[in-house]
Enzyme design. Structure first.
Site, PDB file in Angstrom:
ATOM      1  N   HIS A  65      53.669  17.021  -0.350  1.00 48.99           N
ATOM      2  CA  HIS A  65      53.832  18.265  -1.120  1.00 48.99           C
ATOM      3  C   HIS A  65      53.399  19.457  -0.267  1.00 48.99           C
ATOM      4  O   HIS A  65      54.048  20.506  -0.269  1.00 48.99           O
ATOM      5  CB  HIS A  65      52.939  18.255  -2.363  1.00 48.99           C
ATOM      6  CG  HIS A  65      53.275  17.198  -3.369  1.00 48.99           C
ATOM      7  ND1 HIS A  65      52.458  16.132  -3.625  1.00 48.99           N
ATOM      8  CD2 HIS A  65      54.339  17.071  -4.197  1.00 48.99           C
ATOM      9  CE1 HIS A  65      52.993  15.378  -4.569  1.00 48.99           C
ATOM     10  NE2 HIS A  65      54.136  15.911  -4.933  1.00 48.99           N
TER      11      HIS A  65
ATOM     12  N   GLN B 279      67.076  11.917  -6.187  1.00 50.35           N
ATOM     13  CA  GLN B 279      66.706  13.104  -6.973  1.00 50.35           C
ATOM     14  C   GLN B 279      67.263  14.371  -6.306  1.00 50.35           C
ATOM     15  O   GLN B 279      67.755  15.278  -6.984  1.00 50.35           O
ATOM     16  CB  GLN B 279      65.177  13.189  -7.091  1.00 50.35           C
ATOM     17  CG  GLN B 279      64.702  14.491  -7.708  1.00 50.35           C
ATOM     18  CD  GLN B 279      63.214  14.476  -8.043  1.00 50.35           C
ATOM     19  OE1 GLN B 279      62.833  14.015  -9.092  1.00 50.35           O
ATOM     20  NE2 GLN B 279      62.376  14.999  -7.160  1.00 50.35           N
TER      21      GLN B 279
ATOM     22  N   SER C  73      53.015   9.239  -1.463  1.00 46.19           N
ATOM     23  CA  SER C  73      53.427   9.313  -2.858  1.00 46.19           C
ATOM     24  C   SER C  73      52.176   9.465  -3.716  1.00 46.19           C
ATOM     25  O   SER C  73      51.117   8.905  -3.384  1.00 46.19           O
ATOM     26  CB  SER C  73      54.144   8.011  -3.249  1.00 46.19           C
ATOM     27  OG  SER C  73      54.198   7.883  -4.648  1.00 46.19           O
TER      28      SER C  73
END
Ligand code: PAF
Length: 279
Positions: free
Chosen positions: A37, A153, A185
Protein backbone atom coordinates in the site's frame (compact mmCIF):
# COMPACT_ATOMS: atom_id res chain seq x y z
CA UNK A 1 -2.03 14.89 6.93
CA UNK A 2 -5.71 15.61 7.44
CA UNK A 3 -7.91 12.80 8.75
CA UNK A 4 -11.57 13.10 7.74
CA UNK A 5 -14.51 10.82 8.48
CA UNK A 6 -17.40 12.55 6.76
CA UNK A 7 -18.14 12.30 3.05
CA UNK A 8 -19.32 15.92 2.70
CA UNK A 9 -16.20 17.29 4.40
CA UNK A 10 -13.97 15.16 2.17
CA UNK A 11 -15.81 16.36 -0.93
CA UNK A 12 -15.51 19.97 0.16
CA UNK A 13 -11.73 19.73 0.84
CA UNK A 14 -11.06 17.96 -2.45
CA UNK A 15 -13.37 20.32 -4.32
CA UNK A 16 -11.16 23.22 -3.21
CA UNK A 17 -7.99 21.45 -4.34
CA UNK A 18 -9.56 20.71 -7.72
CA UNK A 19 -10.83 24.28 -8.11
CA UNK A 20 -7.17 25.32 -7.73
CA UNK A 21 -6.16 23.01 -10.54
CA UNK A 22 -4.51 20.38 -8.32
CA UNK A 23 -4.12 16.84 -9.61
CA UNK A 24 -5.49 14.30 -7.16
CA UNK A 25 -4.14 10.76 -6.72
CA UNK A 26 -6.21 8.25 -4.77
CA UNK A 27 -5.37 4.97 -3.04
CA UNK A 28 -8.43 3.06 -1.80
CA UNK A 29 -7.54 0.55 0.92
CA UNK A 30 -9.17 -1.64 3.53
CA UNK A 31 -6.44 -0.77 6.03
CA UNK A 32 -4.02 -3.23 7.69
CA UNK A 33 -1.50 -1.45 5.54
CA UNK A 34 1.79 -2.93 4.39
CA UNK A 35 4.64 -1.86 2.14
CA UNK A 36 2.55 -2.68 -0.94
CA UNK A 37 0.00 0.00 0.00
CA UNK A 38 2.76 2.41 0.98
CA UNK A 39 4.42 1.96 -2.42
CA UNK A 40 1.13 3.11 -4.00
CA UNK A 41 1.13 6.19 -1.76
CA UNK A 42 4.74 6.94 -2.73
CA UNK A 43 3.90 6.61 -6.44
CA UNK A 44 0.84 8.83 -6.12
CA UNK A 45 2.89 11.48 -4.32
CA UNK A 46 5.33 11.55 -7.24
CA UNK A 47 2.62 11.82 -9.87
CA UNK A 48 0.02 14.14 -8.27
CA UNK A 49 -0.22 17.38 -6.29
CA UNK A 50 -2.53 15.85 -3.71
CA UNK A 51 -2.69 12.28 -2.43
CA UNK A 52 -5.77 10.83 -0.76
CA UNK A 53 -5.90 7.44 0.99
CA UNK A 54 -9.15 5.84 2.10
CA UNK A 55 -9.38 3.19 4.80
CA UNK A 56 -12.66 1.33 4.71
CA UNK A 57 -13.34 -2.37 5.23
CA UNK A 58 -16.10 -2.75 2.69
CA UNK A 59 -18.72 -5.26 3.89
CA UNK A 60 -20.35 -5.74 0.47
CA UNK A 61 -17.29 -7.41 -1.07
CA UNK A 62 -17.08 -10.20 1.53
CA UNK A 63 -19.10 -13.26 0.66
CA UNK A 64 -17.95 -14.96 3.84
CA UNK A 65 -19.08 -13.46 7.13
CA UNK A 66 -16.16 -14.89 9.08
CA UNK A 67 -13.68 -13.39 6.60
CA UNK A 68 -15.24 -9.95 7.18
CA UNK A 69 -15.20 -10.46 10.95
CA UNK A 70 -11.57 -11.53 11.08
CA UNK A 71 -10.26 -9.02 8.53
CA UNK A 72 -7.50 -7.15 10.39
CA UNK A 73 -8.43 -3.65 11.61
CA UNK A 74 -5.40 -1.71 12.81
CA UNK A 75 -6.25 1.93 12.39
CA UNK A 76 -3.68 3.40 14.84
CA UNK A 77 -0.87 1.43 13.25
CA UNK A 78 -2.11 2.39 9.76
CA UNK A 79 -2.06 6.08 10.64
CA UNK A 80 1.43 5.77 12.07
CA UNK A 81 2.68 4.06 8.89
CA UNK A 82 1.00 6.65 6.70
CA UNK A 83 2.49 9.52 8.70
CA UNK A 84 5.90 8.61 7.26
CA UNK A 85 4.53 9.07 3.73
CA UNK A 86 2.41 12.10 4.48
CA UNK A 87 -0.58 11.75 2.17
CA UNK A 88 -2.59 14.99 2.22
CA UNK A 89 -5.87 13.44 3.25
CA UNK A 90 -6.92 10.18 4.89
CA UNK A 91 -10.59 9.38 4.50
CA UNK A 92 -12.02 6.93 7.05
CA UNK A 93 -15.79 6.77 6.55
CA UNK A 94 -18.28 4.80 8.61
CA UNK A 95 -20.23 1.91 7.06
CA UNK A 96 -23.51 3.66 7.93
CA UNK A 97 -22.57 6.73 5.91
CA UNK A 98 -21.31 4.85 2.85
CA UNK A 99 -24.31 2.51 2.94
CA UNK A 100 -27.22 4.39 4.57
CA UNK A 101 -29.32 1.73 2.89
CA UNK A 102 -28.32 -1.49 1.10
CA UNK A 103 -26.63 -0.89 -2.23
CA UNK A 104 -28.81 -2.74 -4.74
CA UNK A 105 -26.77 -1.85 -7.81
CA UNK A 106 -25.67 -4.80 -9.91
CA UNK A 107 -22.68 -4.44 -12.20
CA UNK A 108 -22.24 -6.72 -15.15
CA UNK A 109 -18.62 -7.25 -16.15
CA UNK A 110 -19.42 -10.40 -18.11
CA UNK A 111 -16.64 -12.94 -18.56
CA UNK A 112 -14.00 -11.22 -16.40
CA UNK A 113 -16.10 -11.40 -13.24
CA UNK A 114 -17.09 -15.04 -13.63
CA UNK A 115 -13.66 -16.65 -13.59
CA UNK A 116 -11.02 -17.20 -10.90
CA UNK A 117 -11.76 -14.85 -7.95
CA UNK A 118 -15.23 -14.08 -9.30
CA UNK A 119 -16.10 -17.78 -9.55
CA UNK A 120 -14.66 -18.59 -6.12
CA UNK A 121 -16.19 -15.55 -4.40
CA UNK A 122 -19.62 -14.91 -5.94
CA UNK A 123 -20.64 -11.26 -5.56
CA UNK A 124 -17.14 -10.17 -4.58
CA UNK A 125 -16.46 -8.00 -7.62
CA UNK A 126 -19.94 -6.51 -7.49
CA UNK A 127 -19.14 -5.38 -3.94
CA UNK A 128 -15.75 -4.02 -5.03
CA UNK A 129 -17.42 -2.08 -7.87
CA UNK A 130 -20.10 -0.75 -5.49
CA UNK A 131 -17.59 0.67 -3.06
CA UNK A 132 -14.98 1.85 -5.56
CA UNK A 133 -17.63 3.66 -7.64
CA UNK A 134 -18.87 5.39 -4.46
CA UNK A 135 -15.33 6.31 -3.39
CA UNK A 136 -14.54 7.60 -6.90
CA UNK A 137 -17.65 9.78 -6.79
CA UNK A 138 -16.62 11.32 -3.43
CA UNK A 139 -12.93 11.83 -4.29
CA UNK A 140 -13.11 12.39 -8.05
CA UNK A 141 -9.40 11.61 -8.49
CA UNK A 142 -7.33 12.08 -11.63
CA UNK A 143 -5.36 8.90 -10.93
CA UNK A 144 -6.31 5.89 -8.80
CA UNK A 145 -3.68 3.35 -7.72
CA UNK A 146 -4.18 -0.40 -7.30
CA UNK A 147 -1.75 -3.25 -6.63
CA UNK A 148 -1.20 -5.77 -9.38
CA UNK A 149 -1.43 -8.58 -6.82
CA UNK A 150 -5.18 -8.21 -7.27
CA UNK A 151 -4.73 -8.68 -11.00
CA UNK A 152 -8.38 -9.47 -11.75
CA UNK A 153 -9.60 -6.62 -9.53
CA UNK A 154 -7.55 -4.18 -11.62
CA UNK A 155 -9.21 -5.52 -14.79
CA UNK A 156 -12.67 -5.18 -13.21
CA UNK A 157 -12.02 -1.62 -12.06
CA UNK A 158 -10.68 -0.61 -15.47
CA UNK A 159 -13.85 -2.04 -17.02
CA UNK A 160 -16.01 -0.25 -14.44
CA UNK A 161 -14.45 3.18 -15.13
CA UNK A 162 -15.03 2.57 -18.84
CA UNK A 163 -18.66 1.48 -18.30
CA UNK A 164 -19.41 4.41 -15.99
CA UNK A 165 -17.61 6.76 -18.37
CA UNK A 166 -15.60 8.39 -15.60
CA UNK A 167 -12.38 10.10 -16.50
CA UNK A 168 -10.09 8.44 -13.96
CA UNK A 169 -6.77 6.92 -14.90
CA UNK A 170 -6.33 3.49 -13.29
CA UNK A 171 -2.69 2.87 -12.42
CA UNK A 172 -1.67 -0.74 -11.80
CA UNK A 173 1.44 -0.98 -9.61
CA UNK A 174 3.87 -3.91 -9.24
CA UNK A 175 3.47 -6.55 -6.55
CA UNK A 176 5.65 -5.83 -3.53
CA UNK A 177 7.11 -8.97 -1.96
CA UNK A 178 8.62 -9.95 1.37
CA UNK A 179 12.34 -10.80 1.30
CA UNK A 180 11.48 -14.50 0.91
CA UNK A 181 9.15 -13.78 -2.04
CA UNK A 182 5.71 -13.96 -0.39
CA UNK A 183 3.45 -11.33 -1.96
CA UNK A 184 2.61 -8.69 0.63
CA UNK A 185 -0.99 -8.89 1.80
CA UNK A 186 -2.97 -7.70 4.79
CA UNK A 187 -3.98 -11.33 5.28
CA UNK A 188 -0.37 -12.48 5.83
CA UNK A 189 -0.59 -11.30 9.44
CA UNK A 190 -3.35 -13.88 10.04
CA UNK A 191 -0.95 -16.76 9.29
CA UNK A 192 0.58 -18.82 12.09
CA UNK A 193 4.37 -18.96 12.19
CA UNK A 194 4.43 -22.35 10.46
CA UNK A 195 1.86 -21.28 7.84
CA UNK A 196 3.83 -18.11 7.13
CA UNK A 197 7.03 -20.15 6.62
CA UNK A 198 5.33 -22.61 4.26
CA UNK A 199 3.47 -19.89 2.33
CA UNK A 200 6.76 -18.91 0.64
CA UNK A 201 6.29 -22.09 -1.42
CA UNK A 202 3.63 -20.22 -3.45
CA UNK A 203 5.88 -17.56 -4.97
CA UNK A 204 8.81 -19.97 -5.11
CA UNK A 205 6.71 -22.31 -7.28
CA UNK A 206 5.48 -19.49 -9.53
CA UNK A 207 9.07 -18.41 -10.19
CA UNK A 208 10.09 -21.99 -11.00
CA UNK A 209 7.05 -22.29 -13.29
CA UNK A 210 8.34 -19.34 -15.34
CA UNK A 211 11.55 -21.21 -16.01
CA UNK A 212 9.67 -24.35 -17.02
CA UNK A 213 7.67 -22.71 -19.84
CA UNK A 214 10.09 -23.88 -22.57
CA UNK A 215 9.94 -27.50 -21.37
CA UNK A 216 6.26 -28.03 -20.59
CA UNK A 217 2.98 -27.49 -22.39
CA UNK A 218 0.28 -25.43 -20.62
CA UNK A 219 -1.56 -28.39 -19.16
CA UNK A 220 1.63 -30.06 -17.92
CA UNK A 221 2.76 -26.84 -16.28
CA UNK A 222 -0.60 -26.36 -14.56
CA UNK A 223 -0.47 -29.92 -13.17
CA UNK A 224 3.12 -29.43 -12.07
CA UNK A 225 2.32 -26.21 -10.14
CA UNK A 226 -0.78 -27.67 -8.47
CA UNK A 227 1.06 -30.86 -7.41
CA UNK A 228 4.10 -28.98 -6.22
CA UNK A 229 2.02 -26.75 -3.94
CA UNK A 230 -0.46 -29.39 -2.79
CA UNK A 231 2.46 -31.62 -1.77
CA UNK A 232 3.03 -29.15 1.05
CA UNK A 233 0.63 -30.14 3.84
CA UNK A 234 -0.02 -26.50 4.84
CA UNK A 235 -1.19 -25.49 1.37
CA UNK A 236 -4.16 -26.28 -0.84
CA UNK A 237 -4.59 -24.79 -4.30
CA UNK A 238 -8.07 -23.38 -4.90
CA UNK A 239 -7.36 -22.55 -8.53
CA UNK A 240 -4.41 -22.04 -10.82
CA UNK A 241 -5.03 -20.47 -14.21
CA UNK A 242 -2.82 -19.18 -17.00
CA UNK A 243 -4.58 -16.31 -18.76
CA UNK A 244 -3.98 -13.61 -21.31
CA UNK A 245 -3.21 -10.39 -19.43
CA UNK A 246 -5.75 -8.29 -21.36
CA UNK A 247 -8.67 -10.60 -22.13
CA UNK A 248 -8.17 -12.80 -19.03
CA UNK A 249 -9.06 -15.76 -21.26
CA UNK A 250 -7.55 -19.00 -20.11
CA UNK A 251 -4.94 -20.23 -22.56
CA UNK A 252 -4.55 -23.80 -23.77
CA UNK A 253 -1.36 -23.43 -25.82
CA UNK A 254 1.55 -21.03 -25.29
CA UNK A 255 0.86 -19.57 -28.77
CA UNK A 256 -2.60 -18.43 -27.59
CA UNK A 257 -1.07 -15.39 -25.92
CA UNK A 258 2.17 -13.43 -25.84
CA UNK A 259 1.39 -11.77 -22.52
CA UNK A 260 0.46 -14.54 -20.12
CA UNK A 261 -0.19 -14.27 -16.43
CA UNK A 262 -0.28 -17.23 -14.07
CA UNK A 263 -2.82 -16.59 -11.31
CA UNK A 264 -3.13 -18.66 -8.19
CA UNK A 265 -5.21 -18.80 -5.03
CA UNK A 266 -4.07 -21.01 -2.20
CA UNK A 267 -5.77 -21.82 1.07
CA UNK A 268 -3.21 -21.72 3.88
CA UNK A 269 -5.05 -22.96 6.95
CA UNK A 270 -7.96 -20.54 7.31
CA UNK A 271 -6.26 -17.85 5.22
CA UNK A 272 -6.79 -17.43 1.51
CA UNK A 273 -3.78 -16.00 -0.35
CA UNK A 274 -3.58 -14.89 -3.97
CA UNK A 275 -0.56 -14.28 -6.15
CA UNK A 276 0.33 -14.00 -9.82
CA UNK A 277 3.33 -13.84 -12.08
CA UNK A 278 3.89 -12.87 -15.66
CA UNK A 279 5.01 -15.93 -17.66
O1 PAF B 1 -8.07 -4.12 -2.78
C1 PAF B 1 -8.70 -3.72 -1.78
O2 PAF B 1 -8.12 -3.50 -0.70
C2 PAF B 1 -10.20 -3.50 -1.90
O3 PAF B 1 -10.79 -4.44 -2.74
C3 PAF B 1 -10.57 -2.07 -2.33
C4 PAF B 1 -10.09 -1.79 -3.74
C5 PAF B 1 -9.96 -1.07 -1.36
C6 PAF B 1 -12.09 -1.92 -2.30
O4 PAF B 1 -12.62 -2.12 -1.04
Amino acid sequence: MQIVKLIAETQSIIGKYKANGKRVGFIPTMGALHKGHLSLVAQSKKENDITVVSIFVNPTQFNNHNDLKTYPRLIDRDLELLSEYEPDLIFIPEVEEVYPEPDTRTFDFGYIENIMEGKSRPGHFNGVAQVVSKLFSYINPDNAYFGQKDFQQVAVIKQMTKDLDVNINIVACPIIREVDGLAMSSRNMLLSEAERKNATKISETLVKACNLVPDFNVSQLKDWVINEINNNTYLEVEYFEIVDDTTLKSIEKWEDSKNRVACITVQVGKVRLIDNISL
